[in-house]
Design an enzyme around this catalytic site. Structure first.
Site, PDB file in Angstrom:
ATOM      1  N   GLU A 407       0.801  -1.229   0.000  1.00  0.00           N
ATOM      2  CA  GLU A 407       0.000   0.000   0.000  1.00  0.00           C
ATOM      3  C   GLU A 407       0.835   1.281   0.000  1.00  0.00           C
ATOM      4  O   GLU A 407       0.406   2.312   0.520  1.00  0.00           O
ATOM      5  CB  GLU A 407      -0.990   0.011   1.169  1.00  0.00           C
ATOM      6  CG  GLU A 407      -2.053  -1.079   1.069  1.00  0.00           C
ATOM      7  CD  GLU A 407      -3.081  -1.007   2.185  1.00  0.00           C
ATOM      8  OE1 GLU A 407      -2.827  -0.307   3.187  1.00  0.00           O
ATOM      9  OE2 GLU A 407      -4.132  -1.644   2.054  1.00  0.00           O
ATOM     10  N   GLU A 479      -6.208  -7.878  -1.517  1.00  0.00           N
ATOM     11  CA  GLU A 479      -6.983  -7.796  -0.270  1.00  0.00           C
ATOM     12  C   GLU A 479      -8.407  -7.364  -0.614  1.00  0.00           C
ATOM     13  O   GLU A 479      -8.620  -6.568  -1.537  1.00  0.00           O
ATOM     14  CB  GLU A 479      -6.400  -6.783   0.723  1.00  0.00           C
ATOM     15  CG  GLU A 479      -5.049  -7.143   1.303  1.00  0.00           C
ATOM     16  CD  GLU A 479      -4.540  -6.091   2.291  1.00  0.00           C
ATOM     17  OE1 GLU A 479      -5.380  -5.363   2.885  1.00  0.00           O
ATOM     18  OE2 GLU A 479      -3.306  -5.985   2.461  1.00  0.00           O
TER      19      GLU A 479
END
Length: 821
Positions: A407, A479
């Site tokens: 991320e 995810e």
């Protein structure tokens, strides 16, 4: 030949490192510990992360026998969290600055033969370190300690430092390897002989031999080294056919359902003298991400997996082999997934070994979480990438390298380096980089993206074109769900159901789109986290299981997608008082059966067929229970078919949404029944209470039967409980001391007499141990959602052990263990 000696026993530990530990005459008090070890055992929840942040010390006396003269001695630490310095007899001999990769140091010239040597380690587990994943907030606790194995390797003058195995199936089955020899005399000639066998068989088949010698031309030497690990050594490459070997038979591929494993034995010779020998496990398989999906051995496979942290209650990262193996078994056999992402760092080889054995596909990645640091921090991250690939690349289960900080923002210069290292050290695998931003710079081979668009009542995921501009490259969702809907095992039933459906919705949406290679749900189990995240108690309740690996309802969504074990899990306890207004809402059946028969008080109401699901793209989509009446309005109330059909539909609608939220169609049906069939409200109320509402009448017993191939394979009964039963199971009862302690995971549930979990039982559970085991964690815990767990471990002695579990209002449970030492 090389000999390995594990050093997991005999350590002393202190929470405060000091130079005094380095001396031979140290007289301080140390706690006696065995590895794996956490620098601080923590509570289950509500603790401050500063507990484990310290500079601790480990000390061990190492006797070096005279017989080691002329040998080479190499010390390896498989995992130390997170920065450490290693000392031998007061001299610093090594430093390592990554808590998730192994490192080795040669002791040959430092050991005092025939004497006791003092080995000491300074372990820094503070989160202020300028190394990944530190530098900003982190959504997981990082713990500390020497939490993986430590061992010595005793070698001759030259040894096999690395053998990287790969296979090619384009023209037959070929075994290729890159071999690195670490030799004291680089000018000496060596030869390797390689042979192969299928794992579990006895006889090796010889593949061939290859002479090795050091490259003398500086330019060629640098080029050759760059193809391997870039460091000094004697290198060689082999390429042998594995076909036509009588001992092997036909080569079997490594696959999800039949993960055939092979062993490559590499023997190192100087003349006729055998110097070293090692065996590397591998598999024949091809794995490739394409823009239209993921292909294993040429067959398209939709990836369906979960993310896994390597943490456990109380002990943090310090879990031995048995717990690592158990997690892989749970993923494969209980949760039914075909892949796992090791978020957000390389994990134990024991876990990866088991994935190899099970056919569980793995996406593993470099350590980090969102933050990118300064130049030194980035240099360490590149080194971490290099170490990860060198240390894990022989695992056939690994299909993708994560070479981007999870991320993080785009940083082309940084990620060009990590991608280059991955492709240089392993040209057989593709790279991915997990991001949480759309249309970001794609330097990797696969666009991997954390997709959190789903909020329960909207689309499960976005189309590929909305996320990445490069439609020619593969796309993988790394995810989904997780923080979008945190759910505790003791939340109300409606929330637990929605949690499950959100996972089903994403899986369905991904399965529907051919150009999405698959997805990893967040996540396998709840985990401890920092104050900035979670529910305020230092726990992220993002898992489909709790921290002890007890399943929440969402686990049933994944479990029902496999066909190995029958699954039948109704989403409801069938207690109307659990729902607002006593309206049942939608009830789901999570099952992998061909059909499910539903009985009410012994009478068949309806048989639900597999193809009635609203999730047609899943192997086994959830089924909606929409009938509580059956044909009793005709058989017992004497209604004509048309009226019975209308009344039944109205009653089932009221059962689901209540009177105040009746849709227009139901209101029109009610009006027709009143005006045409002359029914009144009192009559309808009697029928509702009698057949649907269960309000004020005799309690209702429900039975569900899963049918597979015409046979009942699983039965579930739901009715008011009369007994409370304590149920406990251990992942294994035969414990074995090997190089270190063994440890058993115990999962505990409070059930009724039919095996249903009593979700609102939060009573205490008390533990008593006797014999040759010890308890890990507190002796009294509270159940959460009717579930909890604990651990026991061996003490170094053979014999028996007993764990007695007690709670209120039920009989105690005893688990008997056999301990082999």
């Amino acid at each position: 030949m090389g000999k390995r000696i594990f050093l997991d026993d005999g350590w002393g530990f202190t929470e405060s490192f000091s130079e005094e530990l380095l001396g031979k005459e140290y007289a301080g008090s140390l706690q006696s510990v065995r590895l794996p070890h956490t620098c601080k055992e923590t509570p289950l929840h509500y603790f401050d992360e500063s507990l484990y942040q310290m500079v601790s010390g480990y000390r061990r006396v190492l006797f070096a026998p005279i017989e080691w003269a002329g040998k080479r001695v190499r010390l390896t630490f498989d995992g130390v969290g997170h920065a450490c310095r290693v000392f031998l007899n007061g001299e610093q001999i090594a430093e390592h600055r990554c808590g998730y990769t192994a490192f080795s140091v040669e002791l040959t010239d430092k050991l005092r033969l025939g004497e006791e040597n003092v080995l000491a380690v300074e372990v820094d587990s503070r989160e202020t370190l300028n190394i990944p994943p530190f530098g900003f907030v982190i959504d997981y606790m990082t713990f500390g300690g020497i939490y993986r194995d430590v061992y010595l390797d005793i070698f001759e003058e030259a040894f096999l430092e690395d053998v990287f195995v790969s296979t090619v199936q384009m023209t037959g089955n070929r075994v290729r390897s890159r071999v690195k020899v670490n030799a004291l005399d680089p000018n000496k000639a060596y030869e390797i002989c390689q042979s192969i066998r299928k794992k579990g068989t006895e006889d090796f088949a010889i593949l061939g031999t290859k002479k090795l010698s050091a490259e003398t031309d500086p330019e060629k030497k640098e080029k050759r080294a760059s193809r391997f690990d870039g460091e000094d050594g004697i290198y060689g490459a082999t390429d042998f056919s594995a076909d036509g070997k009588e001992e092997l038979g036909a080569i079997a591929l490594w696959d999800i359902d039949d993960p055939a494993l092979y062993e490559l034995k590499t023997a190192l010779y100087a003349g006729n003298t055998l110097l070293d020998e090692r065996i590397d496990v591998f598999g024949f398989r091809t794995a490739h991400f394409r823009n239209d999906g993921f292909y294993l051995n040429g067959r398209k496979v939709k990836l369906r997996g979960l993310n896994r942290h390597q943490s456990y209650p109380y002990i943090g990262y310090a879990a031995p082999k048995s717990l690592q193996v158990n997690d892989a078994d749970i993923l494969k056999h209980e949760l039914g997934v075909n892949c796992v992402r090791t978020s957000h760092y390389p994990q134990s080889h024991y876990f990866l070994d088991r994935c190899d054995e099970l056919g569980l596909l793995v996406f593993t990645e470099m350590p980090g979480w969102q933050h990118i640091g300064d130049a030194d921090w980035k240099a360490q991250a590149v080194q971490n990438t290099r170490d990860m690939i060198l240390q894990y690349r022989n695992h056939p289960s690994i299909i993708l390298w994560g070479v981007r900080i999870n991320e993080s923002v785009d940083d082309d210069e940084f990620y060009e380096k990590t991608n280059a290292e991955a492709h240089r050290l392993d040209p057989t695998r593709q790279t991915g980089g997990v991001r949480a931003i759309k249309k970001s710079h794609l330097l990797e081979d696969v666009y991997t993206y954390n997709e959190f668009v789903h909020e329960g009542d909207n689309k499960g995921c976005e189309p590929k074109k909305n996320v990445t501009s490069d439609m020619a490259k593969p796309y993988l969702i790394s995810e989904h769900n997780g923080h979008m809907f945190p759910t505790k095992s003791y939340d109300c039933e409606d929330k637990r159901v929605e949690h499950a459906l959100r996972h089903a919705n994403v899986l369905e949406a991904v399965a529907e789109q051919d150009n999405i290679t698959g997805c990893f749900g967040w996540c396998m189990f709840d985990y401890n986290t920092h104050k900035d995240f979670g529910a305020g108690d230092r726990v992220c309740y993002h898992g489909v299981m709790d921290m002890f690996r007890n399943p929440k309802l969402a686990a049933a969504v994944y479990a029902s997608q496999q066909d190995e074990t029958p699954v039948l899990i109704p989403s409801s306890s069938m207690d109307i008082g659990e729902h607002p207004g006593c309206n049942r809402g939608l009830i789901y059946l999570f099952t992998n059966a061909d059909s499910v028969r539903m009985y009410k008080n012994g009478e068949l109401i309806r048989e639900y067929q597999k193809d009635e699901t609203n999730y047609p793209n899943l192997p086994h989509g959830p089924l909606v229970v929409d009938d509580f009446v059956g044909d009793v309005l005709e058989t017992k109330e004497g209604m004509k078919p048309a009226q019975a059909k209308a009344v039944k539909k109205l009653l089932n609608t009221v059962a689901r949404v209540g009177l105040n939220k009746l849709p227009l169609e139901a209101k029109l049906t009610a009006a027709k029944l009143i005006t045409v069939d002359r029914m009144n409200f009192d009559q309808a109320t009697v029928l509702y209470n009698k057949y649907v509402g269960d309000w004020g009448g005799t309690s209702t017993a429900y039975r569900f039967e899963a049918i597979k191939d015409g046979k009942v394979v699983k039965t579930v009964e739901k009715q008011p409980m009369h007994q409370v039963r304590l149920f406990a199971t251990a992942d294994h009862l035969n414990l074995k001391e090997d190089q270190t302690y063994d440890m058993a995971a115990i999962r505990i549930q409070m059930q009724d007499e039919f095996g249903n979990i009593l979700s609102f039982c939060n009573d205490p559970a008390c533990f008593e141990v006797s014999g040759e085991i010890e308890l890990v964690g507190p002796s009294v815990v509270s159940l959460q959602g009717g579930m909890t767990g604990t651990y026991v471990r061996t003490t170094g002695k053979a014999g028996t052990g007993k764990l007695l579990i007690k709670s209120t209002g039920c009989e105690s449970v005893a688990l008997d263990f056999q301990v082999e030492a």
